[in-house]
Design a protein around this motif. Sequence first.
Motif, PDB file in Angstrom:
ATOM      1  N   TYR A  64     -66.121  92.108 -61.240  1.00  0.00           N
ATOM      2  CA  TYR A  64     -66.124  91.427 -59.935  1.00  0.00           C
ATOM      3  C   TYR A  64     -66.194  92.450 -58.797  1.00  0.00           C
ATOM      4  CZ  TYR A  64     -64.530  87.089 -62.278  1.00  0.00           C
ATOM      5  OH  TYR A  64     -64.402  85.989 -63.066  1.00  0.00           O
ATOM      6  N   ALA A  65     -65.398  93.526 -58.921  1.00  0.00           N
ATOM      7  CA  ALA A  65     -65.362  94.528 -57.850  1.00  0.00           C
ATOM      8  C   ALA A  65     -66.745  95.165 -57.653  1.00  0.00           C
ATOM      9  CB  ALA A  65     -64.314  95.590 -58.159  1.00  0.00           C
ATOM     10  N   ASP A  66     -67.460  95.428 -58.762  1.00  0.00           N
ATOM     11  CA  ASP A  66     -68.805  96.019 -58.673  1.00  0.00           C
ATOM     12  C   ASP A  66     -69.787  95.057 -58.007  1.00  0.00           C
ATOM     13  OD1 ASP A  66     -68.110  98.388 -59.767  1.00  0.00           O
ATOM     14  OD2 ASP A  66     -68.889  97.971 -61.788  1.00  0.00           O
ATOM     15  N   ILE A  67     -69.729  93.802 -58.423  1.00  0.00           N
ATOM     16  CA  ILE A  67     -70.623  92.793 -57.829  1.00  0.00           C
ATOM     17  C   ILE A  67     -70.314  92.660 -56.339  1.00  0.00           C
ATOM     18  CG2 ILE A  67     -71.201  90.329 -57.798  1.00  0.00           C
ATOM     19  CD1 ILE A  67     -70.704  90.301 -60.844  1.00  0.00           C
ATOM     20  N   ALA A  68     -69.014  92.609 -56.008  1.00  0.00           N
ATOM     21  CA  ALA A  68     -68.610  92.460 -54.598  1.00  0.00           C
ATOM     22  C   ALA A  68     -69.120  93.627 -53.762  1.00  0.00           C
ATOM     23  CB  ALA A  68     -67.090  92.362 -54.503  1.00  0.00           C
ATOM     24  N   ARG A  69     -68.965  94.850 -54.299  1.00  0.00           N
ATOM     25  CA  ARG A  69     -69.399  96.036 -53.556  1.00  0.00           C
ATOM     26  C   ARG A  69     -70.892  95.953 -53.249  1.00  0.00           C
ATOM     27  NH1 ARG A  69     -66.845  99.485 -56.678  1.00  0.00           N
ATOM     28  NH2 ARG A  69     -64.861  99.567 -55.573  1.00  0.00           N
ATOM     29  N   LYS A  70     -71.672  95.527 -54.254  1.00  0.00           N
ATOM     30  CA  LYS A  70     -73.130  95.390 -54.040  1.00  0.00           C
ATOM     31  C   LYS A  70     -73.419  94.315 -52.999  1.00  0.00           C
ATOM     32  CE  LYS A  70     -74.811  96.996 -58.533  1.00  0.00           C
ATOM     33  NZ  LYS A  70     -73.959  96.602 -59.676  1.00  0.00           N
ATOM     34  N   ASN A  71     -72.730  93.194 -53.105  1.00  0.00           N
ATOM     35  CA  ASN A  71     -72.947  92.094 -52.151  1.00  0.00           C
ATOM     36  C   ASN A  71     -72.598  92.512 -50.733  1.00  0.00           C
ATOM     37  OD1 ASN A  71     -73.815  90.294 -54.116  1.00  0.00           O
ATOM     38  ND2 ASN A  71     -71.774  89.423 -54.455  1.00  0.00           N
ATOM     39  N   ILE A  72     -71.502  93.255 -50.596  1.00  0.00           N
ATOM     40  CA  ILE A  72     -71.046  93.665 -49.260  1.00  0.00           C
ATOM     41  C   ILE A  72     -71.995  94.724 -48.691  1.00  0.00           C
ATOM     42  CG2 ILE A  72     -69.149  94.807 -48.025  1.00  0.00           C
ATOM     43  CD1 ILE A  72     -67.311  93.333 -50.212  1.00  0.00           C
ATOM     44  N   GLU A  73     -72.493  95.585 -49.567  1.00  0.00           N
ATOM     45  CA  GLU A  73     -73.480  96.588 -49.137  1.00  0.00           C
ATOM     46  C   GLU A  73     -74.758  95.894 -48.655  1.00  0.00           C
ATOM     47  OE1 GLU A  73     -74.685  99.341 -52.167  1.00  0.00           O
ATOM     48  OE2 GLU A  73     -75.292 100.815 -50.645  1.00  0.00           O
ATOM     49  N   TYR A  74     -75.216  94.918 -49.436  1.00  0.00           N
ATOM     50  CA  TYR A  74     -76.412  94.147 -49.062  1.00  0.00           C
ATOM     51  C   TYR A  74     -76.218  93.474 -47.699  1.00  0.00           C
ATOM     52  CZ  TYR A  74     -80.164  90.662 -49.420  1.00  0.00           C
ATOM     53  OH  TYR A  74     -81.268  89.882 -49.183  1.00  0.00           O
ATOM     54  N   ALA A  75     -74.985  93.038 -47.453  1.00  0.00           N
ATOM     55  CA  ALA A  75     -74.678  92.368 -46.184  1.00  0.00           C
ATOM     56  C   ALA A  75     -74.544  93.362 -45.032  1.00  0.00           C
ATOM     57  CB  ALA A  75     -73.376  91.568 -46.334  1.00  0.00           C
ATOM     58  N   GLY A  76     -74.437  94.658 -45.356  1.00  0.00           N
ATOM     59  CA  GLY A  76     -74.338  95.687 -44.313  1.00  0.00           C
ATOM     60  C   GLY A  76     -72.936  95.921 -43.805  1.00  0.00           C
ATOM     61  N   TYR A  77     -71.918  95.503 -44.571  1.00  0.00           N
ATOM     62  CA  TYR A  77     -70.537  95.624 -44.099  1.00  0.00           C
ATOM     63  C   TYR A  77     -69.689  96.610 -44.895  1.00  0.00           C
ATOM     64  CZ  TYR A  77     -71.382  91.732 -40.952  1.00  0.00           C
ATOM     65  OH  TYR A  77     -71.874  90.951 -39.956  1.00  0.00           O
ATOM     66  N   LEU A  78     -70.320  97.458 -45.691  1.00  0.00           N
ATOM     67  CA  LEU A  78     -69.541  98.408 -46.496  1.00  0.00           C
ATOM     68  C   LEU A  78     -68.703  99.341 -45.601  1.00  0.00           C
ATOM     69  CD1 LEU A  78     -69.297  98.326 -49.479  1.00  0.00           C
ATOM     70  CD2 LEU A  78     -71.119 100.016 -49.689  1.00  0.00           C
ATOM     71  N   GLY A  79     -69.187  99.564 -44.378  1.00  0.00           N
ATOM     72  CA  GLY A  79     -68.465 100.421 -43.429  1.00  0.00           C
ATOM     73  C   GLY A  79     -67.163  99.814 -42.929  1.00  0.00           C
ATOM     74  N   ARG A  80     -67.016  98.504 -43.083  1.00  0.00           N
ATOM     75  CA  ARG A  80     -65.801  97.839 -42.595  1.00  0.00           C
ATOM     76  C   ARG A  80     -64.912  97.350 -43.733  1.00  0.00           C
ATOM     77  NH1 ARG A  80     -68.038  93.488 -38.151  1.00  0.00           N
ATOM     78  NH2 ARG A  80     -69.307  94.970 -36.985  1.00  0.00           N
ATOM     79  N   VAL A  81     -65.327  97.618 -44.972  1.00  0.00           N
ATOM     80  CA  VAL A  81     -64.604  97.066 -46.121  1.00  0.00           C
ATOM     81  C   VAL A  81     -64.239  98.174 -47.098  1.00  0.00           C
ATOM     82  CG1 VAL A  81     -64.749  95.517 -48.117  1.00  0.00           C
ATOM     83  CG2 VAL A  81     -65.810  94.833 -45.956  1.00  0.00           C
ATOM     84  N   LYS A  82     -62.995  98.137 -47.574  1.00  0.00           N
ATOM     85  CA  LYS A  82     -62.582  99.045 -48.640  1.00  0.00           C
ATOM     86  C   LYS A  82     -62.088  98.182 -49.798  1.00  0.00           C
ATOM     87  CE  LYS A  82     -59.379 102.810 -49.561  1.00  0.00           C
ATOM     88  NZ  LYS A  82     -58.216 103.543 -49.057  1.00  0.00           N
ATOM     89  N   ILE A  83     -62.805  98.253 -50.919  1.00  0.00           N
ATOM     90  CA  ILE A  83     -62.366  97.507 -52.103  1.00  0.00           C
ATOM     91  C   ILE A  83     -61.538  98.453 -52.968  1.00  0.00           C
ATOM     92  CG2 ILE A  83     -63.104  96.331 -54.222  1.00  0.00           C
ATOM     93  CD1 ILE A  83     -65.634  95.481 -52.743  1.00  0.00           C
ATOM     94  N   ILE A  84     -60.345  98.019 -53.318  1.00  0.00           N
ATOM     95  CA  ILE A  84     -59.518  98.817 -54.236  1.00  0.00           C
ATOM     96  C   ILE A  84     -59.456  98.070 -55.560  1.00  0.00           C
ATOM     97  CG2 ILE A  84     -57.277  99.912 -54.640  1.00  0.00           C
ATOM     98  CD1 ILE A  84     -56.847  99.978 -51.609  1.00  0.00           C
ATOM     99  N   GLN A  85     -60.094  98.661 -56.578  1.00  0.00           N
ATOM    100  CA  GLN A  85     -60.166  98.009 -57.887  1.00  0.00           C
ATOM    101  C   GLN A  85     -58.996  98.480 -58.744  1.00  0.00           C
ATOM    102  OE1 GLN A  85     -62.007  99.241 -61.332  1.00  0.00           O
ATOM    103  NE2 GLN A  85     -60.608  97.568 -61.903  1.00  0.00           N
TER     104      GLN A  85
END
Length: 219
Positions: free
Chosen positions: A92-113
């Motif tokens: 899930y964390a990997d899929i989420a990271r890709k989705n958030i990157e696609y959305a352009g918000y990786l700069g505002r999000v930190k996922i801790i797996q």
Amino acid sequence: MDIWTRNDFYIIDNLIEEDLALKNVQQVSRKNNLPDMEVSKAQGKFLYLLAKIKNAKRILELGTFIGYSTIWLAKAIPDNGIVISLECDATYADIARKNIEYAGYLGRVKIIQSDATATLNKLIEEKTEPFDMIFIDADKPNYPVYLELSLRLSKPGTVIYGDNIIRDGKLCSSVNSDDKIYGVRQFVEDLGKSANVESTVLQTVGIKGYDGFSISIVK
Ligand code: DHB
Ligand code: MG
């Protein structure tokens, strides 16, 4: 189709301008046969509005899943804000990271797996700056633990939102109880007993059926 599902589609058609990135998340989810567990479009927009009303800059999310609500929350905060989102499942964390990157918000999000309880304890130990808003949406049996630890990452005015509290109406049912129901029931009772928060629970119907959420503000 249930009347509330039909109404939800009508509400979404009229009020929710969903972007490509959010649509992509739901498509990825259906394509990979993942559980239909993310918040609805109307609920996502509600979380977004709540974060804006609160003027939130620091948001903590427990249970990233595929990043759908994470993106709504990230959209609501300023560029210098952050959503810290905890997810124990590596897929899930990997899929989420890709989705958030696609959305352009990786700069505002930190996922801790990692395990959420362990991560929360670590954040407390590190004296992490308290959050403006905390969205609890992880495994239901641990909701009481998450509440206790979330309160230690809060300050006066922090908004705490608990997802999936009603569970098809079974919150206070004496039959059909399971560990998830026991978890949310204890969570609600703990909210009621806590001298540090003011809380209510609202029951909801819609695309996700009969459920509800808690909302609290830290004193
Ligand atoms: C479940 C979890 C969720 O977060 C949700 O929105 C719906 C269902 C579940 O574990 O059953
Ligand atoms: Mg949920």
